[in-house]
Design an enzyme around this catalytic site. Structure first.
Site, PDB file in Angstrom:
ATOM      1  N   SER A 233       0.817  -1.217   0.000  1.00 42.23           N
ATOM      2  CA  SER A 233       0.000   0.000   0.000  1.00 42.23           C
ATOM      3  C   SER A 233       0.852   1.270   0.000  1.00 42.23           C
ATOM      4  O   SER A 233       1.029   1.900  -1.035  1.00 42.23           O
ATOM      5  CB  SER A 233      -0.974  -0.042   1.170  1.00 42.23           C
ATOM      6  OG  SER A 233      -2.023   0.844   0.920  1.00 42.23           O
ATOM      7  N   ARG A 234       1.378   1.642   1.146  1.00 44.30           N
ATOM      8  CA  ARG A 234       2.294   2.779   1.235  1.00 44.30           C
ATOM      9  C   ARG A 234       3.299   2.487   2.345  1.00 44.30           C
ATOM     10  O   ARG A 234       2.934   1.977   3.409  1.00 44.30           O
ATOM     11  CB  ARG A 234       1.548   4.088   1.558  1.00 44.30           C
ATOM     12  CG  ARG A 234       0.789   4.709   0.406  1.00 44.30           C
ATOM     13  CD  ARG A 234       1.713   5.207  -0.716  1.00 44.30           C
ATOM     14  NE  ARG A 234       0.987   5.775  -1.849  1.00 44.30           N
ATOM     15  CZ  ARG A 234       0.586   5.114  -2.925  1.00 44.30           C
ATOM     16  NH1 ARG A 234       0.852   3.827  -3.049  1.00 44.30           N
ATOM     17  NH2 ARG A 234      -0.063   5.724  -3.912  1.00 44.30           N
ATOM     18  N   GLU A 263      11.225   5.487   0.214  1.00 48.43           N
ATOM     19  CA  GLU A 263      11.434   5.020  -1.166  1.00 48.43           C
ATOM     20  C   GLU A 263      11.716   6.145  -2.156  1.00 48.43           C
ATOM     21  O   GLU A 263      12.298   5.911  -3.216  1.00 48.43           O
ATOM     22  CB  GLU A 263      10.231   4.193  -1.645  1.00 48.43           C
ATOM     23  CG  GLU A 263       8.955   5.005  -1.879  1.00 48.43           C
ATOM     24  CD  GLU A 263       7.804   4.153  -2.419  1.00 48.43           C
ATOM     25  OE1 GLU A 263       7.510   3.106  -1.817  1.00 48.43           O
ATOM     26  OE2 GLU A 263       7.199   4.557  -3.433  1.00 48.43           O
ATOM     27  N   HIS A 295       7.948  -0.789  -5.836  1.00 48.29           N
ATOM     28  CA  HIS A 295       6.655  -0.154  -6.130  1.00 48.29           C
ATOM     29  C   HIS A 295       6.179  -0.517  -7.543  1.00 48.29           C
ATOM     30  O   HIS A 295       5.985   0.350  -8.390  1.00 48.29           O
ATOM     31  CB  HIS A 295       6.758   1.373  -5.967  1.00 48.29           C
ATOM     32  CG  HIS A 295       5.436   1.989  -5.581  1.00 48.29           C
ATOM     33  ND1 HIS A 295       5.310   2.968  -4.633  1.00 48.29           N
ATOM     34  CD2 HIS A 295       4.177   1.755  -6.031  1.00 48.29           C
ATOM     35  CE1 HIS A 295       4.041   3.312  -4.516  1.00 48.29           C
ATOM     36  NE2 HIS A 295       3.328   2.590  -5.354  1.00 48.29           N
ATOM     37  N   ALA A 297       3.577  -2.985  -7.957  1.00 41.30           N
ATOM     38  CA  ALA A 297       2.328  -3.765  -7.898  1.00 41.30           C
ATOM     39  C   ALA A 297       1.308  -3.305  -8.944  1.00 41.30           C
ATOM     40  O   ALA A 297       0.530  -4.093  -9.454  1.00 41.30           O
ATOM     41  CB  ALA A 297       1.728  -3.690  -6.497  1.00 41.30           C
ATOM     42  N   PHE A 298       1.341  -2.025  -9.287  1.00 39.17           N
ATOM     43  CA  PHE A 298       0.369  -1.480 -10.258  1.00 39.17           C
ATOM     44  C   PHE A 298       0.768  -1.784 -11.698  1.00 39.17           C
ATOM     45  O   PHE A 298       0.016  -1.506 -12.623  1.00 39.17           O
ATOM     46  CB  PHE A 298       0.292   0.054 -10.107  1.00 39.17           C
ATOM     47  CG  PHE A 298       1.546   0.729 -10.606  1.00 39.17           C
ATOM     48  CD1 PHE A 298       2.697   0.758  -9.836  1.00 39.17           C
ATOM     49  CD2 PHE A 298       1.594   1.285 -11.880  1.00 39.17           C
ATOM     50  CE1 PHE A 298       3.876   1.333 -10.314  1.00 39.17           C
ATOM     51  CE2 PHE A 298       2.762   1.862 -12.362  1.00 39.17           C
ATOM     52  CZ  PHE A 298       3.906   1.885 -11.572  1.00 39.17           C
TER      53      PHE A 298
HETATM   54  P1  NAD Z   1      -9.918   1.957  -1.547  1.00 42.71           P
HETATM   55  O1  NAD Z   1     -10.214   3.389  -1.274  1.00 42.71           O
HETATM   56  O2  NAD Z   1     -10.852   1.180  -2.419  1.00 42.71           O
HETATM   57  O3  NAD Z   1      -9.761   1.155  -0.174  1.00 42.71           O
HETATM   58  C1  NAD Z   1      -9.064   1.657   0.938  1.00 42.71           C
HETATM   59  C2  NAD Z   1      -9.775   1.158   2.185  1.00 42.71           C
HETATM   60  O4  NAD Z   1      -9.019   1.576   3.316  1.00 42.71           O
HETATM   61  C3  NAD Z   1     -11.184   1.733   2.339  1.00 42.71           C
HETATM   62  O5  NAD Z   1     -12.121   0.684   2.532  1.00 42.71           O
HETATM   63  C4  NAD Z   1     -11.066   2.627   3.566  1.00 42.71           C
HETATM   64  O6  NAD Z   1     -12.264   2.688   4.343  1.00 42.71           O
HETATM   65  C5  NAD Z   1      -9.943   1.945   4.334  1.00 42.71           C
HETATM   66  N1  NAD Z   1      -9.350   2.799   5.350  1.00 42.71           N
HETATM   67  C6  NAD Z   1      -9.156   4.151   5.323  1.00 42.71           C
HETATM   68  N2  NAD Z   1      -8.648   4.568   6.493  1.00 42.71           N
HETATM   69  C7  NAD Z   1      -8.517   3.472   7.273  1.00 42.71           C
HETATM   70  C8  NAD Z   1      -8.059   3.265   8.596  1.00 42.71           C
HETATM   71  N3  NAD Z   1      -7.671   4.279   9.371  1.00 42.71           N
HETATM   72  N4  NAD Z   1      -8.059   2.004   9.078  1.00 42.71           N
HETATM   73  C9  NAD Z   1      -8.502   0.959   8.320  1.00 42.71           C
HETATM   74  N5  NAD Z   1      -8.951   1.105   7.059  1.00 42.71           N
HETATM   75  C10 NAD Z   1      -8.965   2.342   6.543  1.00 42.71           C
HETATM   76  O7  NAD Z   1      -8.440   1.949  -2.144  1.00 42.71           O
HETATM   77  P2  NAD Z   1      -7.747   0.806  -3.004  1.00 42.71           P
HETATM   78  O8  NAD Z   1      -7.946   1.085  -4.446  1.00 42.71           O
HETATM   79  O9  NAD Z   1      -8.119  -0.523  -2.454  1.00 42.71           O
HETATM   80  O10 NAD Z   1      -6.199   1.131  -2.692  1.00 42.71           O
HETATM   81  C11 NAD Z   1      -5.670   0.954  -1.385  1.00 42.71           C
HETATM   82  C12 NAD Z   1      -4.283   1.533  -1.307  1.00 42.71           C
HETATM   83  O11 NAD Z   1      -3.395   0.771  -2.131  1.00 42.71           O
HETATM   84  C13 NAD Z   1      -4.142   2.955  -1.885  1.00 42.71           C
HETATM   85  O12 NAD Z   1      -4.495   3.927  -0.928  1.00 42.71           O
HETATM   86  C14 NAD Z   1      -2.676   3.024  -2.240  1.00 42.71           C
HETATM   87  O13 NAD Z   1      -1.961   3.547  -1.141  1.00 42.71           O
HETATM   88  C15 NAD Z   1      -2.281   1.571  -2.443  1.00 42.71           C
HETATM   89  N6  NAD Z   1      -1.881   1.294  -3.839  1.00 42.71           N
HETATM   90  C16 NAD Z   1      -0.625   0.795  -4.071  1.00 42.71           C
HETATM   91  C17 NAD Z   1      -0.218   0.515  -5.366  1.00 42.71           C
HETATM   92  C18 NAD Z   1       1.140  -0.068  -5.679  1.00 42.71           C
HETATM   93  O14 NAD Z   1       1.541  -0.084  -6.857  1.00 42.71           O
HETATM   94  N7  NAD Z   1       1.892  -0.584  -4.718  1.00 42.71           N
HETATM   95  C19 NAD Z   1      -1.090   0.769  -6.423  1.00 42.71           C
HETATM   96  C20 NAD Z   1      -2.376   1.246  -6.147  1.00 42.71           C
HETATM   97  C21 NAD Z   1      -2.762   1.504  -4.848  1.00 42.71           C
END
Ligand code: NAD
Length: 331
Positions: A233-234, A263, A295, A297-298
């Site tokens: 995620s991050r 990163e 980074h 995954a996307f």
């Molecule tokens: P999304 O918005 O569909 O889902 C995120 C979920 O996190 C939501 O259900 C939200 O309610 C929950 N959330 C927010 N605050 C929270 C907290 N304090 N505690 C628990 N849950 C909480 O987003 P998504 O499309 O599923 O993406 C998730 C994350 O993945 C993105 O925010 C991004 O950081 C990461 N991401 C990484 C890559 C990569 O290449 N590595 C690519 C895309 C996204």
């Protein structure tokens, strides 16, 4: 519209150019990251297009706004690298890519999990050197184990569905429980219970003030001994020093990360001929039970295609004065 595209890599250039064919925006490709030092490169550009490690803080936004930038389009879902409050104050619109193949990230997270659990990368390195020994390569069945999903949005829910298919019990934690996660076979519990019960923990929530270091020394003290942590995620979700301590004491049985707190100065570049001064990442990659990817995954054809198309569509919508459907939520 004239658009400065920061952090451009070869694939950004070709795919964004392709997506822009009909729209015809004037794209200025810049390899550097956006920082206060490089913001001047966007002079005369009404829009600036950025990626996850560009620094779009208040100072940079002020510089951009002074130069006439009115739109920032990030080629990502996450927007923790943008100071949303400063943008609103300066009248700079910010758009992101809310919807692109969530399968790309969920599938990669499962890949990382399998790779670290079954020591696939280590085994591959061994066989290339003619070593077909199995010592040190033992993993555990995922079938019958418990997987904890922190953040059960689009990506977390797909990850849950895949692990359900492996025969795992799937637990979830989210501020906003979703029926889709429960339909995927997941069951909501508190964060503490998730940490205590899970053999595998995967992070899928955004990086916010509330989630920064959601995995820290105290959380790690409660995880099931030997648990595997996956973070796609991050980087800021995990206190990396605490994770290193947990690996040293074997509290964590494995760590697989596609993102890393520091990163920005490392990822998306070939540093193989330079001395890396970040001792934390060097320590991490020295563990036999850690996998670090940069980074990626996307990074699938489907996801990238959607990212570029949505980005161009948002820039065109802004130019035409239309409603910005991909505007980031208000700060
Ligand atoms: P999304 O918005 O569909 O889902 C995120 C979920 O996190 C939501 O259900 C939200 O309610 C929950 N959330 C927010 N605050 C929270 C907290 N304090 N505690 C628990 N849950 C909480 O987003 P998504 O499309 O599923 O993406 C998730 C994350 O993945 C993105 O925010 C991004 O950081 C990461 N991401 C990484 C890559 C990569 O290449 N590595 C690519 C895309 C996204």
């Amino acid at each position: 519209m004239k658009v400065a595209v920061f952090s451009t890599r070869r694939y950004d250039k070709s795919l964004l150019t392709q997506a822009n064919a009909a729209a015809g925006h004037e794209l200025v490709f810049i390899q550097d990251r956006l920082t206060s030092e490089t913001a001047a490169l966007a002079a005369g550009c009404a829009a600036v297009c950025v990626f996850v490690n560009d620094n779009v803080d208040a100072q940079v936004l002020e510089l951009l706004a002074q130069q006439g930038t009115r739109l920032v389009a990030t080629r990502s879902t996450g927007y923790n690298h943008v100071d949303a409050a400063a943008a609103a104050r300066l009248g700079v619109e910010v758009v992101r890519v809310t919807d692109y193949s969530p399968h790309s990230v969920a599938e990669f997270a499962v890949g990382l999990l399998l790779a670290v659990n079954r020591k696939i990368a280590r085994a591959s390195i061994r066989t290339r050197e003619g070593n077909f020994e199995l010592d040190g390569l033992m993993g555990f069945d995922l079938h019958g184990k418990t997987a904890g999903v922190v953040g059960t949005g689009k990506i977390g829910t797909i990850f849950a569905r895949i692990l359900q298919g492996f025969g795992c019990t799937v637990l979830g934690y989210d501020l906003y429980p979703s029926p889709a996660f429960e339909a995927a076979g997941g069951r909501y519990v508190g964060l503490d219970e998730l940490m205590r019960q899970s053999d595998v923990i995967s992070l899928h929530c955004p990086l916010t003030d509330a989630t920064r270091h959601i995995v820290d020394a105290s959380t790690l003290a409660s995880v099931k001994p030997g648990a595997i942590l996956v973070n796609t995620s991050r980087g800021g979700l995990v206190d990396t020093e605490a994770a290193i301590e947990a690996l040293k004491t074997a509290r964590l049985g494995g760590l697989a990360i596609d993102v890393y707190e520091q990163e920005a100065s490392l990822f998306f570049q070939d540093l193989s001929s330079t001395i890396i001064t970040d001792d934390v990442i060097q320590r991490l990659v020295s563990f036999p039970n850690v996998i670090v990817t940069g980074h990626q995954a996307f990074f699938t054809q489907e996801a990238i295609g959607q990212i570029m198309q949505t980005t161009i569509a948002s820039i065109s919508a802004f130019e035409r004065g239309e409603t910005l459907v991909n505007r980031i939520p208000a700060a």
